[in-house]
Design an enzyme around this catalytic site. Structure first.
Site, PDB file in Angstrom:
ATOM      1  N   GLU A 205      84.310  52.845  72.052  1.00  0.00           N
ATOM      2  CA  GLU A 205      83.759  51.496  72.213  1.00  0.00           C
ATOM      3  C   GLU A 205      85.097  50.623  72.690  1.00  0.00           C
ATOM      4  OE1 GLU A 205      82.442  49.292  68.915  1.00  0.00           O
ATOM      5  OE2 GLU A 205      81.646  47.793  70.130  1.00  0.00           O
TER       6      GLU A 205
ATOM      7  N   GLY B  47      90.184  47.245  63.670  1.00  0.00           N
ATOM      8  CA  GLY B  47      90.073  47.490  62.190  1.00  0.00           C
ATOM      9  C   GLY B  47      89.521  48.969  61.854  1.00  0.00           C
ATOM     10  N   ALA B  48      88.222  49.253  62.571  1.00  0.00           N
ATOM     11  CA  ALA B  48      87.536  50.508  62.342  1.00  0.00           C
ATOM     12  C   ALA B  48      86.426  50.435  63.172  1.00  0.00           C
ATOM     13  CB  ALA B  48      86.943  50.438  60.820  1.00  0.00           C
ATOM     14  N   MET B  49      86.088  51.789  63.209  1.00  0.00           N
ATOM     15  CA  MET B  49      84.785  52.088  64.440  1.00  0.00           C
ATOM     16  C   MET B  49      83.825  52.872  63.753  1.00  0.00           C
ATOM     17  SD  MET B  49      83.891  51.448  67.322  1.00  0.00           S
ATOM     18  CE  MET B  49      82.122  52.195  67.868  1.00  0.00           C
ATOM     19  N   GLU B  50      82.413  52.592  63.946  1.00  0.00           N
ATOM     20  CA  GLU B  50      81.187  52.843  63.273  1.00  0.00           C
ATOM     21  C   GLU B  50      80.623  54.276  64.160  1.00  0.00           C
ATOM     22  OE1 GLU B  50      81.343  50.097  65.234  1.00  0.00           O
ATOM     23  OE2 GLU B  50      79.689  49.449  66.452  1.00  0.00           O
ATOM     24  N   ASN B  51      81.330  55.059  64.862  1.00  0.00           N
ATOM     25  CA  ASN B  51      80.920  56.244  65.242  1.00  0.00           C
ATOM     26  C   ASN B  51      79.815  56.930  64.402  1.00  0.00           C
ATOM     27  OD1 ASN B  51      82.949  56.072  67.295  1.00  0.00           O
ATOM     28  ND2 ASN B  51      84.326  56.738  65.460  1.00  0.00           N
TER      29      ASN B  51
ATOM     30  N   GLU C  71      81.180  49.185  58.664  1.00  0.00           N
ATOM     31  CA  GLU C  71      80.946  50.114  59.381  1.00  0.00           C
ATOM     32  C   GLU C  71      79.857  50.926  59.021  1.00  0.00           C
ATOM     33  OE1 GLU C  71      82.696  49.728  62.217  1.00  0.00           O
ATOM     34  OE2 GLU C  71      84.306  48.431  61.367  1.00  0.00           O
TER      35      GLU C  71
ATOM     36  N   HIS D 255      76.562  49.513  60.186  1.00  0.00           N
ATOM     37  CA  HIS D 255      76.385  49.701  61.512  1.00  0.00           C
ATOM     38  C   HIS D 255      75.322  50.747  61.700  1.00  0.00           C
ATOM     39  CE1 HIS D 255      78.473  46.605  63.972  1.00  0.00           C
ATOM     40  NE2 HIS D 255      79.552  46.980  63.675  1.00  0.00           N
TER      41      HIS D 255
ATOM     42  N   GLU E 196      77.361  42.880  66.151  1.00  0.00           N
ATOM     43  CA  GLU E 196      78.250  42.524  65.233  1.00  0.00           C
ATOM     44  C   GLU E 196      78.043  41.197  64.300  1.00  0.00           C
ATOM     45  OE1 GLU E 196      80.582  44.173  64.706  1.00  0.00           O
ATOM     46  OE2 GLU E 196      80.622  45.539  66.500  1.00  0.00           O
TER      47      GLU E 196
HETATM   48  N1  PHE Z   1      82.960  48.241  66.516  1.00  0.00           N
HETATM   49  C1  PHE Z   1      84.012  47.841  65.730  1.00  0.00           C
HETATM   50  C2  PHE Z   1      83.315  46.962  64.403  1.00  0.00           C
HETATM   51  O1  PHE Z   1      83.378  45.926  64.443  1.00  0.00           O
HETATM   52  C3  PHE Z   1      85.083  47.297  66.199  1.00  0.00           C
HETATM   53  C4  PHE Z   1      85.531  47.703  67.434  1.00  0.00           C
HETATM   54  C5  PHE Z   1      85.379  47.438  68.688  1.00  0.00           C
HETATM   55  C6  PHE Z   1      86.551  48.825  67.220  1.00  0.00           C
HETATM   56  C7  PHE Z   1      86.133  48.080  69.640  1.00  0.00           C
HETATM   57  C8  PHE Z   1      87.134  49.641  68.362  1.00  0.00           C
HETATM   58  C9  PHE Z   1      87.032  49.254  69.482  1.00  0.00           C
HETATM   59  O2  PHE Z   1      83.018  47.387  63.487  1.00  0.00           O
HETATM   60 ZN    ZN Z   2      81.324  45.767  63.751  1.00  0.00          ZN
END
Ligand code: PHE
Ligand code: ZN
Length: 883
Positions: free
Chosen positions: A129, A270-274, A307, A310, A329
């Site tokens: 992302e 901070g973190a990522m919701e893959n 996360e 999401h 978001e």
């Molecule tokens: N989508 C993530 C979040 O809010 C944030 C994020 C954006 C992480 C872009 C990495 C890169 O939960």
């Molecule tokens: Zn988010």
């Protein structure tokens, strides 16, 4: 690197994709400097495209090397396609379904931008992302192309014993005759490329499981660097409580058999919701009482939940295009706010959310970076992961909830999930579900998504004693923002109450309408008057209860009214708010005096009211701690808004803290003693609240009495039994200019230099020391072994904290603070443009400064802009800031 002037992308130019992808089969052969990626794509023309079936196929690609393409098994010749820095175009493709196979190579080790495939302390990981997948292979890298992914990973076992990707593990084993092994992961849910993830390395795992509401067993795994397994328990407990909450509150069940989280030390956000494989900045996973503070524990709980949530709001239903970022978001922040409100204290979470909104979002909305919750154009999407999209986006969802009520809101969410599961949608689609479920026309409300700027509500009142009526007149006005000179009136839920002279709540009976069902007025016009009847005595109005709308309030209430509300309002948020407003008025007067060199007065009335609240047995400790926290220097600067003198604001705030510390010394010492910890550490909200109150008391004690205060804080440091108390002692000491401060900081570093999360705390404490010497200190620390400019957490801890948490020193009248920040931005930009751009945003309030500082800041922003090789990221921020 930039070659031409970057051009904006516009929402109004949105076109459906010319082609869709049904399936992606990736094979990734990992090697540190040359990773080979083979992507087999099942492509077909998109019937919804307006470009027709003969449209060329244009794929995104960046910083990768093309090694071959085959179309339906036939290798393409040089003339069949064209490659640029950003794309791969195949002019002639079949009008029906076809298969494309693309071979590329990339270099994870050289990837300091931390977008695409990179290495974090030896671990291979991805961040896709918003537009990182195009740095892995050529692909239509946009959220409205949803495909099913299969990922085969190959690596030397010694290099990467653990191989992870999205979905379920379907195969793994050795590769005969080599030192390599492989794993194949299959994700059954179609997803956009930004949710792709791959992780490989030497990782330890912390495991548990969860039984869903329908009785399915889900394996839960948290992967961390070996040796950190004993810091995962809290993250796991938080995950399980978030999974349960989403079932109970929104009826949402997890959908795969496995949910994985990986913690890495180097991460841009901070973190990522893959999908099924969240990747986290490890500061939001790792916690043990001796390494993490109560604040860390609360953040971990909140971000794990965010996360996880999401998975439904973001992954199952995603965004049509990046302008709709707030679709996932804003909604998911709202959901994580509700989660912590339910599992912790609702008023305390509301207070901390409003603090964040005020300090980050209001300042953004009032300056050159202002943009709507749904922007209509951008140069670099990474610059729009902002407080406006996240925090104001959540406020807009909250207002919907307030306007239509909890039941209709839940029905609207159910409808949204039922109608749009598996789709990529827009804000209009979301709001339409809420309108349908509630039977309300939300067209005026929609302007909250399109109109930037913080509305001002101007409230006047009048009381008619003989008629027993009380009127509130509310005018609304949204100031102009870049590209939006004229604003329409908004649909605003305005929660109110009337507090009688005896401190009791009065009934709300609207003239001509009867008793109000819910105490929420709906503002829709530029000016409206609401008349209440049966009002026996002149009330004090309690306005915008619970911060029902993200607005600035202007009233003619006086100091006495605020003190009254501070003690009597039945809405806990507004009790806190009354104290904030009182303090703000006081501090602005004091800052004026500090600026003109006048003596600074004490505030006995405020101290007395605070003292009363501290003794009030009905208030929880965490809430009292919030009462003791004065408005931030940034908030005060935003209120003053013109010719700001950051040093005067700092001096005023210090003075008030010291003065309160002296006036309340009895109560504060009493709290300090009564709340002394006993027994083992527990991170729960109540225990954290007690520590928080005790530490807030210590903070004021340390300010009040230089010598004895510092000695007490040092003793607190020396005897601390958990990291919360250690950091509280250190932050009290950093605000003093006494020898104990550096003694404690040195001891802390000596004890924790091997732990990168604690080293970051140490860097941050150093950067926050509010005295001019800090400029030199920060420059020296940039050369320290503990600091590396390629580690985002280091940069945020040292430079981000310096520019964001230390306004007096960052805005040093010499301009040295601005020079330092500009130097770092220019050095970092070629390495990590996303983090460089975020740092350069610290200049956003330069226009509010008094003329001397304003000119110095401007010169440094111009120096950045003059650089010929700026990334699009920094280019966009500095050009917008300069206006
Ligand atoms: N989508 C993530 C979040 O809010 C944030 C994020 C954006 C992480 C872009 C990495 C890169 O939960
Ligand atoms: Zn988010």
């Amino acid at each position: 690197m930039r070659t031409e002037t970057p051009q904006p992308v516009r929402l109004s130019d949105y076109r459906p994709p010319t082609h869709t992808i049904d399936e992606v089969a990736l094979t990734v052969r990992l090697a540190p400097q040359k990773t080979l990626v083979s992507a087999r794509l099942k492509v077909r023309p998109n019937p919804k495209s307006d470009a027709g079936p003969d449209a060329p196929l244009v794929l995104d690609g960046e910083a990768i090397e093309l090694r071959g393409i085959m179309l339906d098994g036939v290798p393409l010749a040089q003339g069949d396609y064209a490659v640029t820095d950003e794309s791969l175009t195949i002019a002639r493709v079949p009008a029906g379904p076809f298969e494309l196979e693309i071979e590329t190579a990339c270099n994870p080790e050289a990837n300091t931008a931390l977008s695409g495939l990179y290495r974090s302390n030896g671990t291979y990981c991805t961040q896709c992302e918003a537009q990182g997948f195009r740095r892995i292979t050529y692909y239509p890298d946009r959220p409205d192309v949803l495909a099913r992914f299969t990922t085969r990973i190959e690596a030397r076992r010694s290099d990467a014993p653990v191989l992870l990707a999205n979905g379920n593990l379907v195969d793994s084993g050795e590769i005969e005759g080599t030192e390599k092994h492989y794993a194949v992961w299959e994700d059954p849910f179609p997803k956009p490329a930004y949710l792709f993830a791959l992780v490989a390395g030497n990782l330890a795992v912390f495991e548990d499981s969860f039984t869903t509401m329908s009785g399915r067993e889900v394996a839960l795994k948290i992967y961390v660097e070996p040796g950190k397994e004993d810091r995962c328990a809290w993250a796991m407990a938080s995950l399980k409580s978030a999974m349960r909450w989403d079932e109970e509150t929104f009826g949402r069940e997890y959908d795969l058999d496995i949910f994985m989280i990986v913690a890495v030390p180097d991460f841009n956000m901070g973190a990522m919701e893959n999908k099924g494989l969240n990747v986290f900045n490890d500061k939001y996973i790792l916690a043990r009482p001796d390494t993490a503070t109560d604040q860390d524990y609360a953040n971990i709980e909140r971000i794990i939940a965010h996360e996880y949530f999401h998975n439904w709001t973001g992954n199952r239903i995603t965004c049509r295009d990046w302008f709709q970022l707030c679709l996932k978001e804003g909604l998911t922040v709202f959901r994580d706010q509700e989660f912590s409100s339910d599992v912790r204290s609702r008023p305390v979470r509301r207070i901390s959310d409003v603090r964040l909104l005020r300090s980050q979002q209001f300042s953004e909305d009032a300056g050159p970076l202002a943009h709507p919750v749904r922007p209509s154009s951008y140069i670099e999407i990474n610059n729009f992961y902002t407080a406006t999209v996240y925090e104001k986006g959540a406020e807009v969802v909250r207002m919907l909830h307030t306007l239509i009520g909890g039941q209709a809101f839940r029905a609207g969410m159910d409808l949204y999930f039922a109608r749009h599961d598996g789709e990529a949608v827009t804000m209009e689609d979301f709001v339409a579900c809420m309108a349908e479920a509630s039977g309300r026309d939300l067209s005026q409300f929609f302007a909250w998504y399109e109109q930037a700027g913080t509305p001002r509500l101007i409230v006047t009142d009048s009381y008619d004693e003989t008629a027993g009526t009380y009127s509130l007149t509310v005018a609304q006005e949204t100031p102009p923002t870049p590209d939006q000179p004229d604003k329409k009136p908004l649909d605003i839920p305005f929660a109110v109450g009337l507090v009688g002279p005896d401190g009791q709540e009065m009934p709300l009976v609207l003239d001509g309408e009867g008793a109000m069902e819910r105490p929420v007025l709906e503002l829709t016009q530029r000016e409206q008057t609401f008349r209440f009847r049966d009002v026996a005595a002149r009330p004090v109005p309690s306005l915008n209860r619970g911060f029902s709308a993200p607005v600035r309030l202007e009233t003619d209430l006086g100091d006495g009214d605020w003190l009254f509300l501070m003690s009597h309002d039945s809405d806990p948020f507004n009790r806190w708010e009354a104290a904030q407003i009182y303090a703000k008025r006081l501090l602005i007067r004091l800052a004026g005096d500090a600026s003109s060199g006048a003596p600074l007065a004490d505030a006995p009335d405020f101290a007395e009211a605070l003292g009363r609240s501290l003794r009030d047995q009905s208030l929880e400790p965490a809430f009292k701690a919030e009462l003791l926290g004065l408005p931030s220097e940034t908030d005060l600067a935003g209120e003053i808004a013109r010719n700001v003198d950051p040093q005067a604001i700092h001096d005023a705030r210090r003075h008030l803290q010291a003065s309160l510390g002296r006036a309340l010394s009895g109560e504060l010492q009493d709290i300090y003693e009564r709340f002394a910890t006993s027994g083992p550490y527990s991170p729960d909200a109540d225990s954290a609240g007690r520590r928080g109150l005790r530490n807030a008391a210590l903070g004021l004690i340390a300010m009040a009495d230089g010598e004895r205060g510092a000695a007490q804080a040092f003793e607190h440091f020396r005897t601390a039994e958990n990291m919360t108390d250690t950091i509280a002692a250190l932050s009290a000491l950093t605000r003093t200019n006494r020898p104990e401060r550096d003694r404690a900081l040195d001891a802390f570093y000596a004890a924790h230099s091997g732990d990168h999360l604690l080293v970051d705390k140490w860097l941050m404490l150093n950067a926050a020391i509010p005295f001019p010497e800090t400029l030199e200190r920060v420059r020296t620390l940039m050369e320290h072994e503990a600091f590396s400019i390629t580690r985002p957490n280091n940069v945020r801890a040292l430079i981000g904290a310096f520019a964001g948490l230390n306004p007096a020193t960052f805005n040093d009248p010499s301009g040295d603070g601005y020079r330092l920040l500009a130097d770092v931005v220019l050095e970092l930009d070629p390495l990590n443009p996303q983090v460089a751009a975020r740092l350069s945003g610290s200049f956003k309030t330069w226009r509010m400064l008094e003329p001397g500082r304003r000119a110095l800041a401007k010169a440094e922003i111009e120096r950045i802009r003059a650089c010929k090789t700026l990334s699009r990221d920094v280019y966009e921020i500095v050009t917008r800031i300069l206006g």
